[in-house]
Write a protein that holds these residues in place. Structure first.
Motif, mmCIF file in Angstrom:
data_model
loop_
_atom_site.group_PDB
_atom_site.id
_atom_site.type_symbol
_atom_site.label_atom_id
_atom_site.label_comp_id
_atom_site.label_asym_id
_atom_site.label_seq_id
_atom_site.Cartn_x
_atom_site.Cartn_y
_atom_site.Cartn_z
ATOM 1 N N HIS A 8 0.829 -1.206 0.000
ATOM 2 C CA HIS A 8 0.000 0.000 0.000
ATOM 3 C C HIS A 8 0.864 1.257 0.000
ATOM 4 O O HIS A 8 0.631 2.195 -0.780
ATOM 5 C CB HIS A 8 -0.912 -0.030 1.224
ATOM 6 N N LEU A 9 1.889 1.282 0.855
ATOM 7 C CA LEU A 9 2.749 2.463 0.953
ATOM 8 C C LEU A 9 3.432 2.784 -0.371
ATOM 9 O O LEU A 9 3.457 3.942 -0.805
ATOM 10 C CB LEU A 9 3.821 2.248 2.031
ATOM 11 N N SER A 10 3.999 1.753 -1.007
ATOM 12 C CA SER A 10 4.772 2.016 -2.228
ATOM 13 C C SER A 10 3.896 2.193 -3.463
ATOM 14 O O SER A 10 4.378 2.662 -4.500
ATOM 15 C CB SER A 10 5.785 0.894 -2.464
ATOM 16 N N SER A 11 2.620 1.835 -3.375
ATOM 17 C CA SER A 11 1.717 2.052 -4.515
ATOM 18 C C SER A 11 1.098 3.451 -4.492
ATOM 19 O O SER A 11 0.676 3.968 -5.530
ATOM 20 C CB SER A 11 0.598 1.004 -4.520
ATOM 21 N N GLN A 12 1.053 4.077 -3.311
ATOM 22 C CA GLN A 12 0.412 5.377 -3.167
ATOM 23 C C GLN A 12 0.987 6.471 -4.052
ATOM 24 O O GLN A 12 0.227 7.276 -4.611
ATOM 25 C CB GLN A 12 0.466 5.829 -1.699
ATOM 26 N N PRO A 13 2.317 6.561 -4.226
ATOM 27 C CA PRO A 13 2.850 7.639 -5.064
ATOM 28 C C PRO A 13 2.324 7.621 -6.496
ATOM 29 O O PRO A 13 2.344 8.653 -7.184
ATOM 30 C CB PRO A 13 4.366 7.402 -5.032
ATOM 31 N N GLY A 14 1.866 6.460 -6.946
ATOM 32 C CA GLY A 14 1.307 6.362 -8.294
ATOM 33 C C GLY A 14 -0.171 6.676 -8.347
ATOM 34 O O GLY A 14 -0.805 6.530 -9.400
ATOM 35 N N GLY A 15 -0.733 7.116 -7.218
ATOM 36 C CA GLY A 15 -2.155 7.453 -7.186
ATOM 37 C C GLY A 15 -3.068 6.248 -7.254
ATOM 38 O O GLY A 15 -4.229 6.359 -7.658
ATOM 39 N N GLY A 145 4.695 -2.710 -5.224
ATOM 40 C CA GLY A 145 3.857 -1.514 -5.185
ATOM 41 C C GLY A 145 4.361 -0.440 -6.111
ATOM 42 O O GLY A 145 3.569 0.238 -6.791
ATOM 43 N N ALA A 146 5.686 -0.279 -6.172
ATOM 44 C CA ALA A 146 6.269 0.722 -7.076
ATOM 45 C C ALA A 146 6.168 0.283 -8.535
ATOM 46 O O ALA A 146 5.971 1.115 -9.432
ATOM 47 C CB ALA A 146 7.728 0.970 -6.697
ATOM 48 N N MET A 147 6.268 -1.019 -8.761
ATOM 49 C CA MET A 147 6.148 -1.531 -10.135
ATOM 50 C C MET A 147 4.739 -1.337 -10.684
ATOM 51 O O MET A 147 4.553 -1.180 -11.896
ATOM 52 C CB MET A 147 6.526 -3.011 -10.178
ATOM 53 N N PRO A 267 13.315 10.785 -5.064
ATOM 54 C CA PRO A 267 12.976 12.150 -5.483
ATOM 55 C C PRO A 267 12.018 12.850 -4.515
ATOM 56 O O PRO A 267 11.309 12.199 -3.742
ATOM 57 C CB PRO A 267 12.315 11.935 -6.852
ATOM 58 N N ARG A 268 11.989 14.164 -4.587
ATOM 59 C CA ARG A 268 11.219 14.990 -3.661
ATOM 60 C C ARG A 268 9.730 14.685 -3.700
ATOM 61 O O ARG A 268 9.038 14.777 -2.681
ATOM 62 C CB ARG A 268 11.475 16.465 -3.986
ATOM 63 N N GLU A 269 9.228 14.317 -4.887
ATOM 64 C CA GLU A 269 7.791 14.071 -5.006
ATOM 65 C C GLU A 269 7.328 12.825 -4.239
ATOM 66 O O GLU A 269 6.117 12.594 -4.097
ATOM 67 C CB GLU A 269 7.378 13.951 -6.467
ATOM 68 N N LEU A 270 8.264 12.042 -3.751
ATOM 69 C CA LEU A 270 7.917 10.871 -2.940
ATOM 70 C C LEU A 270 8.071 11.170 -1.445
ATOM 71 O O LEU A 270 8.289 10.265 -0.637
ATOM 72 C CB LEU A 270 8.798 9.674 -3.320
ATOM 73 N N ALA A 271 7.920 12.431 -1.073
ATOM 74 C CA ALA A 271 8.151 12.857 0.310
ATOM 75 C C ALA A 271 7.255 12.114 1.304
ATOM 76 O O ALA A 271 7.700 11.730 2.394
ATOM 77 C CB ALA A 271 7.938 14.364 0.433
ATOM 78 N N ASN A 272 5.985 11.895 0.946
ATOM 79 C CA ASN A 272 5.071 11.221 1.868
ATOM 80 C C ASN A 272 5.476 9.767 2.084
ATOM 81 O O ASN A 272 5.455 9.261 3.214
ATOM 82 C CB ASN A 272 3.637 11.291 1.335
ATOM 83 N N PHE A 273 5.865 9.110 1.009
ATOM 84 C CA PHE A 273 6.340 7.726 1.105
ATOM 85 C C PHE A 273 7.595 7.659 1.975
ATOM 86 O O PHE A 273 7.723 6.772 2.829
ATOM 87 C CB PHE A 273 6.637 7.180 -0.290
ATOM 88 N N LYS A 274 8.509 8.603 1.779
ATOM 89 C CA LYS A 274 9.736 8.642 2.563
ATOM 90 C C LYS A 274 9.429 8.791 4.064
ATOM 91 O O LYS A 274 10.036 8.136 4.913
ATOM 92 C CB LYS A 274 10.624 9.788 2.080
ATOM 93 N N ARG A 275 8.467 9.646 4.373
ATOM 94 C CA ARG A 275 8.093 9.858 5.767
ATOM 95 C C ARG A 275 7.505 8.581 6.368
ATOM 96 O O ARG A 275 7.829 8.194 7.504
ATOM 97 C CB ARG A 275 7.082 10.995 5.873
ATOM 98 N N ILE A 277 7.944 5.420 5.393
ATOM 99 C CA ILE A 277 8.979 4.398 5.547
ATOM 100 C C ILE A 277 9.870 4.738 6.737
ATOM 101 O O ILE A 277 10.316 3.854 7.483
ATOM 102 C CB ILE A 277 9.812 4.262 4.258
ATOM 103 N N GLY A 278 10.120 6.018 6.926
ATOM 104 C CA GLY A 278 10.879 6.445 8.095
ATOM 105 C C GLY A 278 10.184 6.040 9.384
ATOM 106 O O GLY A 278 10.835 5.604 10.347
ATOM 107 N N ASP A 279 8.860 6.151 9.407
ATOM 108 C CA ASP A 279 8.089 5.735 10.587
ATOM 109 C C ASP A 279 8.234 4.232 10.822
ATOM 110 O O ASP A 279 8.373 3.778 11.968
ATOM 111 C CB ASP A 279 6.612 6.087 10.410
ATOM 112 N N VAL A 280 8.189 3.442 9.740
ATOM 113 C CA VAL A 280 8.346 1.987 9.862
ATOM 114 C C VAL A 280 9.729 1.651 10.424
ATOM 115 O O VAL A 280 9.869 0.813 11.329
ATOM 116 C CB VAL A 280 8.153 1.303 8.491
ATOM 117 N N ALA A 281 10.759 2.317 9.899
ATOM 118 C CA ALA A 281 12.127 2.078 10.378
ATOM 119 C C ALA A 281 12.259 2.423 11.859
ATOM 120 O O ALA A 281 12.914 1.693 12.621
ATOM 121 C CB ALA A 281 13.125 2.894 9.550
ATOM 122 N N ASN A 282 11.626 3.496 12.267
ATOM 123 C CA ASN A 282 11.713 3.904 13.671
ATOM 124 C C ASN A 282 10.999 2.904 14.593
ATOM 125 O O ASN A 282 11.468 2.639 15.710
ATOM 126 C CB ASN A 282 11.099 5.295 13.852
#
Length: 289
Positions: A8-15, A145-147, A267-275, A277-282
């Motif tokens: 779900h997380l990695s599919s979101q950037p593609g809308g 998800g990204a694919m 890239p910057r446009e994936l800022a929400n995904f990065k955040r 994933i950061g939460d998962v890592a934490n």
């Protein structure tokens, strides 16, 4: 349901609406569940999440059949999802990725079985094993998800690195919890892996730190291939007397840091995904709760 969540997380950037890929998420979870059923057969495990395992309830033959049937149905569910939703990209590559992941998991399980009671196993052997059994099945849903939205090769490579690091951290954390965790929260007794003389990082590192008669005793105990009762309690205490647990916690945090470092290259446009994933890592790197 971690893996559907990662999809779900990695599919979101593609809308992509998660409702549209829910069958794929379910298929991935079924494939994962099938590997757990087979794992319980291999380990002769009576419990899974504090409940009787399929192996305990149905026996060896039925458990193998059930595990195989669930994996087949999971893959079929993924395949059918692409046949009814032409907007999703890379159906065949994703199915290929999932079958390769299954193959990796079972090869890793073979390595795990061969390592039981083998006190010559080094940390590098353990890391290779968990890269197959756990890390690849954290990688696969993230990459899938990204694919689905046809992310660039560079983004796919980065997400693959993120998945590997999170998967390695996830397994090391699990191995630490097996020694120091709460049985009620874990859904299984403390020391389950140690009971079967599985060469997990806390044990490997403890052996590395021990010397003299204590090391000789621990070596001999592990070579018996089964530990129970007071011997198990003493084995756990032996690990706790070393710096092994702190070493493993540090290793977990290092892999999480690697994941955080990797997402900085997205890239910057994936800022929400990065955040996210950061939460998962934490969460994975936090041992306070």
């Amino acid at each position: 349901r971690l893996r559907p969540f990662l999809l779900h997380l990695s599919s979101q950037p593609g809308g992509i609406d998660f409702e549209d890929i829910l069958p794929i998420a379910a298929g991935i979870e079924m494939v994962q569940l099938s590997t757990l059923i087979i794992d319980d057969v291999l380990d002769r495990s009576p419990l899974r999440n504090n409940r009787p395992s399929v192996f305990a309830k149905r026996g060896l033959e039925e458990a193998i059949s059930i595990g195989t049937a669930i994996s087949s149905e999971g893959l079929s569910l993924i395949a059918r999802s692409f046949s009814v939703n032409s907007g999703l990209k890379n159906g065949l590559p994703i199915i290929k990725l999932m079958t390769e992941t299954m193959s990796n998991v079972y090869m890793g399980q073979i390595l795990d079985l061969r390592m039981e009671g083998d006190t010559s196993v080094a940390e590098s052997h353990y890391l290779e094993m968990i890269s197959r059994t756990t890390a690849c099945f954290i990688q696969a849903p993230l990459v899938s998800g990204a694919m689905l939205w046809d992310a660039s090769d560079e983004v796919i490579r980065t997400i693959k690195n993120v998945g590997y690091s999170l998967g390695m951290a996830y397994q090391i954390r699990d191995d630490v919890i097996d020694v120091i965790g709460d049985p009620e929260c874990m859904g299984k007794p403390v020391g389950g892996d140690l009971r079967q003389c599985k060469m997990r990082l806390p044990t490997i590192q403890a052996l590395f730190e021990l010397s003299g008669a204590k090391k000789e005793w621990f070596n001999g105990l592990l070579r018996k291939r089964r530990i129970s009762g007071e011997a198990l309690d003493e084995a756990i205490n032996t690990i706790l007397e070393t710096n092994s647990i702190q070493y493993c916690i540090t290793k977990t945090k290092e892999y999480c840091e690697q994941a955080l470092d990797s997402i900085n290259h997205l890239p910057r446009e994936l800022a929400n995904f990065k955040r996210q994933i950061g939460d998962v890592a934490n969460i994975i790197s936090n041992f306070d709760n």
